[in-house]
Scaffold this motif. Structure first.
Motif, PDB file in Angstrom:
ATOM      1  N   GLY A 118      21.170  30.678 -37.479  1.00 48.01           N
ATOM      2  CA  GLY A 118      20.809  31.031 -36.110  1.00 48.01           C
ATOM      3  C   GLY A 118      19.621  31.972 -36.041  1.00 48.01           C
ATOM      4  N   LYS A 119      19.412  32.778 -37.077  1.00 47.63           N
ATOM      5  CA  LYS A 119      18.308  33.744 -37.072  1.00 47.63           C
ATOM      6  C   LYS A 119      16.954  33.051 -36.951  1.00 47.63           C
ATOM      7  CE  LYS A 119      16.493  37.717 -39.619  1.00 47.63           C
ATOM      8  NZ  LYS A 119      16.606  38.547 -40.847  1.00 47.63           N
ATOM      9  N   ALA A 120      16.860  31.835 -37.485  1.00 48.06           N
ATOM     10  CA  ALA A 120      15.588  31.100 -37.408  1.00 48.06           C
ATOM     11  C   ALA A 120      15.182  30.881 -35.960  1.00 48.06           C
ATOM     12  CB  ALA A 120      15.711  29.755 -38.124  1.00 48.06           C
ATOM     13  N   PHE A 121      16.156  30.641 -35.084  1.00 43.35           N
ATOM     14  CA  PHE A 121      15.844  30.346 -33.686  1.00 43.35           C
ATOM     15  C   PHE A 121      15.510  31.602 -32.885  1.00 43.35           C
ATOM     16  CE2 PHE A 121      18.452  26.716 -35.019  1.00 43.35           C
ATOM     17  CZ  PHE A 121      17.592  25.682 -34.680  1.00 43.35           C
ATOM     18  N   THR A 122      15.900  32.776 -33.386  1.00 41.77           N
ATOM     19  CA  THR A 122      15.571  34.007 -32.657  1.00 41.77           C
ATOM     20  C   THR A 122      14.092  34.334 -32.763  1.00 41.77           C
ATOM     21  OG1 THR A 122      16.114  35.448 -34.553  1.00 41.77           O
ATOM     22  CG2 THR A 122      17.895  34.935 -33.007  1.00 41.77           C
ATOM     23  N   LYS A 123      13.348  33.607 -33.601  1.00 41.95           N
ATOM     24  CA  LYS A 123      11.893  33.757 -33.656  1.00 41.95           C
ATOM     25  C   LYS A 123      11.229  33.200 -32.408  1.00 41.95           C
ATOM     26  CE  LYS A 123      11.532  35.354 -37.967  1.00 41.95           C
ATOM     27  NZ  LYS A 123      10.919  36.665 -38.289  1.00 41.95           N
ATOM     28  N   VAL A 124      11.975  32.384 -31.663  1.00 39.78           N
ATOM     29  CA  VAL A 124      11.429  31.746 -30.467  1.00 39.78           C
ATOM     30  C   VAL A 124      11.534  32.700 -29.287  1.00 39.78           C
ATOM     31  CG1 VAL A 124      11.612  29.782 -28.895  1.00 39.78           C
ATOM     32  CG2 VAL A 124      12.142  29.497 -31.333  1.00 39.78           C
ATOM     33  N   PRO A 125      10.448  32.968 -28.568  1.00 44.17           N
ATOM     34  CA  PRO A 125      10.519  33.829 -27.391  1.00 44.17           C
ATOM     35  C   PRO A 125      11.536  33.298 -26.383  1.00 44.17           C
ATOM     36  CG  PRO A 125       8.237  33.398 -27.981  1.00 44.17           C
ATOM     37  CD  PRO A 125       9.074  32.493 -28.828  1.00 44.17           C
ATOM     38  N   GLY A 126      12.438  34.178 -25.939  1.00 39.14           N
ATOM     39  CA  GLY A 126      13.448  33.770 -24.970  1.00 39.14           C
ATOM     40  C   GLY A 126      14.760  33.338 -25.590  1.00 39.14           C
ATOM     41  N   VAL A 127      14.821  33.259 -26.914  1.00 37.17           N
ATOM     42  CA  VAL A 127      16.060  32.879 -27.604  1.00 37.17           C
ATOM     43  C   VAL A 127      16.629  34.101 -28.312  1.00 37.17           C
ATOM     44  CG1 VAL A 127      17.108  31.439 -29.380  1.00 37.17           C
ATOM     45  CG2 VAL A 127      15.339  30.492 -27.906  1.00 37.17           C
ATOM     46  N   GLY A 128      17.757  34.608 -27.793  1.00 37.92           N
ATOM     47  CA  GLY A 128      18.443  35.722 -28.423  1.00 37.92           C
ATOM     48  C   GLY A 128      19.537  35.220 -29.342  1.00 37.92           C
ATOM     49  N   PRO A 129      20.279  36.140 -29.973  1.00 42.12           N
ATOM     50  CA  PRO A 129      21.339  35.737 -30.912  1.00 42.12           C
ATOM     51  C   PRO A 129      22.391  34.819 -30.300  1.00 42.12           C
ATOM     52  CG  PRO A 129      20.839  38.072 -31.147  1.00 42.12           C
ATOM     53  CD  PRO A 129      20.096  37.603 -29.933  1.00 42.12           C
ATOM     54  N   LYS A 130      22.780  35.066 -29.048  1.00 40.67           N
ATOM     55  CA  LYS A 130      23.812  34.233 -28.429  1.00 40.67           C
ATOM     56  C   LYS A 130      23.328  32.799 -28.228  1.00 40.67           C
ATOM     57  CE  LYS A 130      26.428  37.822 -25.982  1.00 40.67           C
ATOM     58  NZ  LYS A 130      26.903  38.300 -24.652  1.00 40.67           N
ATOM     59  N   VAL A 131      22.109  32.657 -27.704  1.00 41.94           N
ATOM     60  CA  VAL A 131      21.555  31.312 -27.493  1.00 41.94           C
ATOM     61  C   VAL A 131      21.333  30.620 -28.836  1.00 41.94           C
ATOM     62  CG1 VAL A 131      19.601  30.000 -26.595  1.00 41.94           C
ATOM     63  CG2 VAL A 131      20.481  31.953 -25.313  1.00 41.94           C
ATOM     64  N   ALA A 132      20.848  31.375 -29.829  1.00 41.61           N
ATOM     65  CA  ALA A 132      20.623  30.795 -31.159  1.00 41.61           C
ATOM     66  C   ALA A 132      21.937  30.281 -31.744  1.00 41.61           C
ATOM     67  CB  ALA A 132      20.004  31.834 -32.084  1.00 41.61           C
ATOM     68  N   GLY A 133      22.998  31.077 -31.592  1.00 34.76           N
ATOM     69  CA  GLY A 133      24.301  30.646 -32.083  1.00 34.76           C
ATOM     70  C   GLY A 133      24.797  29.403 -31.376  1.00 34.76           C
ATOM     71  N   ARG A 134      24.512  29.304 -30.073  1.00 35.15           N
ATOM     72  CA  ARG A 134      24.921  28.137 -29.297  1.00 35.15           C
ATOM     73  C   ARG A 134      24.175  26.889 -29.767  1.00 35.15           C
ATOM     74  NH1 ARG A 134      23.175  29.104 -23.897  1.00 35.15           N
ATOM     75  NH2 ARG A 134      24.519  30.951 -24.055  1.00 35.15           N
ATOM     76  N   ILE A 135      22.880  27.056 -30.083  1.00 34.74           N
ATOM     77  CA  ILE A 135      22.093  25.920 -30.579  1.00 34.74           C
ATOM     78  C   ILE A 135      22.701  25.390 -31.872  1.00 34.74           C
ATOM     79  CG2 ILE A 135      19.872  25.231 -31.551  1.00 34.74           C
ATOM     80  CD1 ILE A 135      18.532  27.208 -29.629  1.00 34.74           C
ATOM     81  N   VAL A 136      22.988  26.288 -32.785  1.00 32.10           N
ATOM     82  CA  VAL A 136      23.562  25.881 -34.077  1.00 32.10           C
ATOM     83  C   VAL A 136      24.912  25.212 -33.881  1.00 32.10           C
ATOM     84  CG1 VAL A 136      24.529  26.749 -36.234  1.00 32.10           C
ATOM     85  CG2 VAL A 136      22.325  27.624 -35.429  1.00 32.10           C
ATOM     86  N   LEU A 137      25.757  25.788 -33.025  1.00 32.50           N
ATOM     87  CA  LEU A 137      27.103  25.267 -32.813  1.00 32.50           C
ATOM     88  C   LEU A 137      27.085  23.885 -32.150  1.00 32.50           C
ATOM     89  CD1 LEU A 137      30.179  25.753 -32.887  1.00 32.50           C
ATOM     90  CD2 LEU A 137      29.966  26.820 -30.631  1.00 32.50           C
ATOM     91  N   GLU A 138      26.291  23.751 -31.090  1.00 34.00           N
ATOM     92  CA  GLU A 138      26.320  22.517 -30.309  1.00 34.00           C
ATOM     93  C   GLU A 138      25.520  21.377 -30.945  1.00 34.00           C
ATOM     94  OE1 GLU A 138      25.695  22.915 -26.107  1.00 34.00           O
ATOM     95  OE2 GLU A 138      26.681  24.870 -26.022  1.00 34.00           O
ATOM     96  N   LEU A 139      24.603  21.705 -31.854  1.00 33.61           N
ATOM     97  CA  LEU A 139      23.806  20.647 -32.478  1.00 33.61           C
ATOM     98  C   LEU A 139      24.313  20.249 -33.862  1.00 33.61           C
ATOM     99  CD1 LEU A 139      20.118  21.467 -31.494  1.00 33.61           C
ATOM    100  CD2 LEU A 139      21.833  20.096 -30.307  1.00 33.61           C
ATOM    101  N   LYS A 140      25.362  20.913 -34.321  1.00 32.92           N
ATOM    102  CA  LYS A 140      25.932  20.569 -35.625  1.00 32.92           C
ATOM    103  C   LYS A 140      26.360  19.106 -35.616  1.00 32.92           C
ATOM    104  CE  LYS A 140      27.152  22.397 -39.650  1.00 32.92           C
ATOM    105  NZ  LYS A 140      26.188  23.125 -40.502  1.00 32.92           N
TER     106      LYS A 140
END
Length: 211
Positions: free
Chosen positions: A106-128
């Protein structure tokens, strides 16, 4: 659905392009890297996705079908809209996104402006299971890919605006030496703005020395 547009580039900016399709100007939003490969007056083809809402129809353009596929899958994540999905692709390559999901990084996605830890975790969870690395793809880890990708994207954007690659690289390095926190964050639009700002200040300094 408009799956692609082809024609001369009529207008070009940092976030969008206008493609002349048989006399009709099609406004297409895209990443700085994709736009950096376009030139005003030259014929180009962009793979596209159209987002239709009650009050708008918006085209998003991609260099190839792989980018579009990842974009469309990102839209399936709750809370991820087209602009944020495009921002993810501006920072991470499609294969890096797949690998980050597969590695639960999830940390990889926090490099994106507007993506915090919660959103990053959601991306990883929902796209698995929805996004998996390409078999045999020898790509670096997502954070390393991000570190390499932003400079290429900023250089591409600057060359599309008229600078040559050598001057673009020199200016980026100088600007990032003054604002290293931007380089660490990998925010392409912010780095581009900082570089253009540095160029303006450098021009003013040279003008002052001439006087």
């Amino acid at each position: 659905m408009i799956s692609f547009v082809r024609g001369p580039v009529a207008q070009l900016s940092l976030a969008q392009a206008v493609i002349d399709v048989n006399g009709v100007g099609m406004l297409v939003h895209a990443t700085p890297k994709t736009l950096g490969g376009l030139r005003v007056g030259e014929e180009s083809t962009l793979t596209t996705t159209m987002i239709v809402r009650e009050d708008s129809m918006t085209l998003y353009g991609f260099a190839d079908a792989d980018e579009r596929e990842v974009f469309d899958v990102l839209l399936s994540v709750s809370g991820i809209g087209p602009r944020l999905a495009l921002a993810v692709l501006a920072v991470l390559e499609p294969e890096s996104i797949r690998r980050a999901v597969a590695d639960a990084d999830g940390k990889a996605f926090t490099k994106v402006p507007g993506v915090g830890p919660k959103v990053a975790g959601r991306i990883v969870l929902e796209l698995k299971g929805k996004l998996v690395p390409t078999a045999g793809a020898g790509v670096p880890s997502a954070p390393a890919a991000t570190a390499m990708a932003w400079k290429d994207q900023v250089v591409a954007a600057m060359t599309s605006l008229g600078w040559n690659e050598k001057d673009a690289l020199k200016s980026i390095d100088a600007a990032m030496a003054a604002e290293p926190e931007l380089a660490d964050g990998g925010n392409v639009p912010a780095i581009l703005r900082a570089t253009l700002r540095w160029l303006g200040q450098d021009g003013a300094r040279q003008s002052s020395r001439v006087r």
